[in-house]
Write an enzyme that holds these catalytic residues in place. Structure first.
Site, PDB file in Angstrom:
ATOM      1  N   LEU A  18       2.703   4.504 -13.961  1.00 26.08           N
ATOM      2  CA  LEU A  18       1.864   3.419 -13.806  1.00 26.08           C
ATOM      3  C   LEU A  18       2.490   2.501 -12.453  1.00 26.08           C
ATOM      4  CD1 LEU A  18       1.114   2.725 -17.433  1.00 26.08           C
ATOM      5  CD2 LEU A  18      -0.360   4.206 -15.768  1.00 26.08           C
ATOM      6  N   VAL A  25      10.941   1.532 -14.004  1.00 22.74           N
ATOM      7  CA  VAL A  25       9.567   2.118 -13.754  1.00 22.74           C
ATOM      8  C   VAL A  25       8.845   2.280 -14.763  1.00 22.74           C
ATOM      9  CG1 VAL A  25      10.796   4.350 -14.472  1.00 22.74           C
ATOM     10  CG2 VAL A  25       8.948   4.709 -13.237  1.00 22.74           C
ATOM     11  N   ASP A 179       7.387 -16.259 -12.168  1.00 25.23           N
ATOM     12  CA  ASP A 179       7.011 -15.340 -11.291  1.00 25.23           C
ATOM     13  C   ASP A 179       5.348 -15.015 -11.405  1.00 25.23           C
ATOM     14  OD1 ASP A 179       7.139 -13.363  -8.889  1.00 25.23           O
ATOM     15  OD2 ASP A 179       7.435 -11.701 -10.185  1.00 25.23           O
ATOM     16  N   THR A 427      15.872  10.476 -11.518  1.00 22.41           N
ATOM     17  CA  THR A 427      15.394  11.133 -10.406  1.00 22.41           C
ATOM     18  C   THR A 427      15.233  10.397  -9.117  1.00 22.41           C
ATOM     19  OG1 THR A 427      13.017  10.185 -10.868  1.00 22.41           O
ATOM     20  CG2 THR A 427      13.610  12.182 -12.139  1.00 22.41           C
ATOM     21  N   SER A 461      -2.663  13.364   7.506  1.00 25.79           N
ATOM     22  CA  SER A 461      -3.887  12.611   7.516  1.00 25.79           C
ATOM     23  C   SER A 461      -3.731  11.467   8.787  1.00 25.79           C
ATOM     24  CB  SER A 461      -4.412  11.888   6.320  1.00 25.79           C
ATOM     25  OG  SER A 461      -3.458  10.928   5.950  1.00 25.79           O
ATOM     26  N   CYS A 463      -2.215   8.610   8.135  1.00 27.59           N
ATOM     27  CA  CYS A 463      -1.888   7.183   7.477  1.00 27.59           C
ATOM     28  C   CYS A 463      -1.332   7.468   6.088  1.00 27.59           C
ATOM     29  CB  CYS A 463      -3.189   6.530   7.429  1.00 27.59           C
ATOM     30  SG  CYS A 463      -4.525   7.517   6.287  1.00 27.59           S
ATOM     31  N   ASP A 499      -1.800  -3.243   8.244  1.00 23.17           N
ATOM     32  CA  ASP A 499      -3.129  -2.699   7.462  1.00 23.17           C
ATOM     33  C   ASP A 499      -3.949  -3.743   8.185  1.00 23.17           C
ATOM     34  OD1 ASP A 499      -4.784  -1.509   6.103  1.00 23.17           O
ATOM     35  OD2 ASP A 499      -4.618  -3.071   4.256  1.00 23.17           O
ATOM     36  N   ASP A 503      -7.568  -1.671   4.691  1.00 26.41           N
ATOM     37  CA  ASP A 503      -8.172  -0.684   3.927  1.00 26.41           C
ATOM     38  C   ASP A 503      -7.140  -0.146   2.839  1.00 26.41           C
ATOM     39  OD1 ASP A 503      -6.392   0.803   5.636  1.00 26.41           O
ATOM     40  OD2 ASP A 503      -7.850   2.083   6.078  1.00 26.41           O
ATOM     41  N   LYS A 505      -4.378   0.997   3.416  1.00 26.94           N
ATOM     42  CA  LYS A 505      -3.678   2.220   4.153  1.00 26.94           C
ATOM     43  C   LYS A 505      -3.044   1.813   5.436  1.00 26.94           C
ATOM     44  CE  LYS A 505      -5.883   6.042   1.947  1.00 26.94           C
ATOM     45  NZ  LYS A 505      -6.691   7.167   1.870  1.00 26.94           N
TER      46      LYS A 505
END
EC number: 2.7.11.17
Length: 527
Positions: A18, A25, A179, A427, A461, A463, A499, A503, A505
């Site tokens: 998530l 994590v 925070d 990992t 792509s 981006c 950006d 958008d 990306k």
């Protein structure tokens, strides 16, 4: 809430990620319906606890830090959950231990509360400490606001009231959040009347009990003057942050805007903000008075959360119900897109090893030079060998090195792996390792930047997503990072330039353009 000898995997099915932070994590968890633990509980578990968020913090200390009941013995199947003390862990784990200590305080003095995240359980194993938390699936505060068909002061006052209620509860328990920002306010579910929850207490502290364990880093938009000047932090510091959130909710932009980070710091220290007539002419005087009281430089003069619960605007009595100017909503949408990009980047670079990573990698592998075709082969071997296409375990990483016929690197595999296992979940993102190796070949210039960019642009792509930008920044060569990147607000300054079309990306040209406009990066990266 209990802690026993069971494994997390015995009770929960852990699925998709998530979110990630520099030291943790968060994954979604589903409670198993056929485990012995559940059968021993009451007739049925509440629906809210069947779907949870599992936050994994890297292991605290070198042994099991969650002591068991004396009368339970080593074979006790279930014991009351205990928390590690500061003495049981090294200083380097203070930040993570702090979050657990604060969450204990919340469990004991606040929970259950409709506006504060709930902690259900804690597990510990060799992978780390796992906090089983209430799952908030309704999205972030600003995401919900910008998606609404109708937006008025009334809607804004409703969410502010919920934040105030949550703050009042934790402040009553002497907890300072430290925070508070939009991404730390999540809706419990997608329902229209869903409650808003304050979460992420990793930087929080308990007044007169714990000391703040970290300094400033990343965005300073929500930081109080006393925090910026390293003064005493109190619950009134959270109220300043609330004032910033409210200002943005009603205007679509933050109260302190400057040409550079140093100027912004000075504006915050002086409390220098304005209600520009064009934007604020339709906003009620009650709302503006409330913002002014919250953004007062002297903490003693700011209202407390308890006082705000009876404020007429916060209660909705003096909040205007007229629909806001569509331009305000448009600005809020653009601000939200930029904010999410910056938040992802800041979360990614929150680690003591990040800025030295490539430098350390160079010292480990020495003069070993990877050709471009070798880097591409490395990528293919990762995909072939790793069960999770993007993430590799240490064993899988060693198999990749063997398949690539790189025996000279195998002795260093564990140390290289450790450099990139930022959240200590066992990992690593193989793309970060690829970027690190490619950086050895091209340590400066546009080619190095493009190589790293292409590693993340897996679908070609042109981006990459905001999360991938953050990860790429984390893997850039040490020499490509400005010396002042850890200065409060510096990342904000850089990512404000990215950006361009908001958008969510970033294209290579946008990334390169941002570098060109930032002199500290331009001199090093594009020279």
């Amino acid at each position: 809430m209990e802690y026993g000898t069971r494994k997390l995997s015995d009770v929960y099915e852990v699925s998709e990620i998530l979110g990630r932070g520099g030291f943790s994590v968060v994954r979604k968890g589903t409670r198993k319906s056929n485990n012995d633990d559940e059968k021993s509980q009451s007739q049925s578990k509440s629906q809210s606890q069947s779907q949870v968020a599992i936050k994994t913090l890297r292991r605290l200390g070198t042994s099991n830090n969650l002591p068991r009941k004396k009368d339970g013995g080593e074979n006790s199947t279930e014991t009351m959950m205990k928390f590690p003390t500061m003495r049981q862990v090294s200083v380097s784990d203070a930040l993570l231990t702090n979050e657990i200590l604060v969450m204990r305080r919340i469990v004991e003095n606040v929970s259950p509360h409709p506006n504060v995240i709930d902690l259900y359980d804690v597990y510990e194993d060799t992978n780390g400490v796992h906090l089983v938390l209430e799952l908030c699936s309704g999205g972030e505060l600003f995401d919900r606001i910008v998606a609404q068909d109708k937006y008025s002061e009334t809607e804004a006052s409703t969410v502010v009231h919920q934040i105030v209620a949550g703050l009042e509860a934790i402040h009553r328990a002497n907890i300072i959040h430290r925070d508070l920002k939009p991404e730390n306010c999540l809706f419990l579910d997608v329902g229209k009347d869903s409650s808003l929850k304050i979460m992420d207490f990793g930087l929080s502290s308990v007044e007169e009990f714990t000391d703040p364990v970290v300094g400033l880093f990343g965005s300073i938009d929500y930081v109080s003057p006393e925090a910026l000047s390293q003064g005493k932090i109190t619950t009134k510091s959270d109220m300043w942050s609330l004032g910033v959130i409210l200002y943005i909710l009603l205007s679509g932009y933050p109260p302190f805007i400057a040409q550079n980070n140093r100027q912004k710091q000075q504006m915050i220290l002086n409390g220098n903000f304005s209600f520009y007539e064009k934007t604020w002419k339709g906003i009620s005087q009650s709302a503006k008075n409330l913002i002014s009281s919250l953004l007062t430089v002297d903490p003693a003069k700011r209202p407390s959360a308890q006082e705000l619960l009876s404020d007429p605007w916060v209660k909705g009595e003096k909040a205007k119900d007229d629909q806001m100017d569509p331009e305000i909503v448009s600005r809020l949408q653009r601000f939200n897109a930029r904010r999410k990009l910056r938040a992802a980047a800041i979360a990614s670079v929150w680690s003591s090893t990040i800025f030295l990573r490539t430098k350390k990698l160079k010292s480990l592998v020495g003069s070993y030079d990877l050709k471009e075709d070798e880097i591409e082969n490395l990528r293919m071997h990762f995909k072939k060998i790793c069960a999770d296409r993007d993430n590799a375990t240490l064993c899988e990483f060693e198999e990749v090195l063997k398949a690539m016929k790189m025996p000279s690197l195998i002795p260093f595999a564990a140390r290289i792996f450790d450099l990139f296992d930022n959240n200590r979940d066992g990992t690593v993102d193989m793309r970060e390792i690829l970027c690190g190796f490619s950086s050895l070949k091209n340590s400066k210039g546009e080619d190095a930047l493009r190589l790293c960019f292409q590693m993340y642009d897996t679908d070609r792509s042109g981006c990459i997503t905001k999360e991938e930008v953050a990860s790429m920044l984390r893997a850039l060569p040490y020499d490509c990072l400005p010396t002042d990147i850890t200065e409060p607000g510096k990342l904000d300054e850089i990512f404000d330039l990215m950006d361009a079309n908001s958008d969510g990306k970033v294209t290579f040209d946008e990334f390169k353009a941002a570098m060109q406009r930032d002199s500290s990066l331009q001199d090093v990266v594009l020279s």
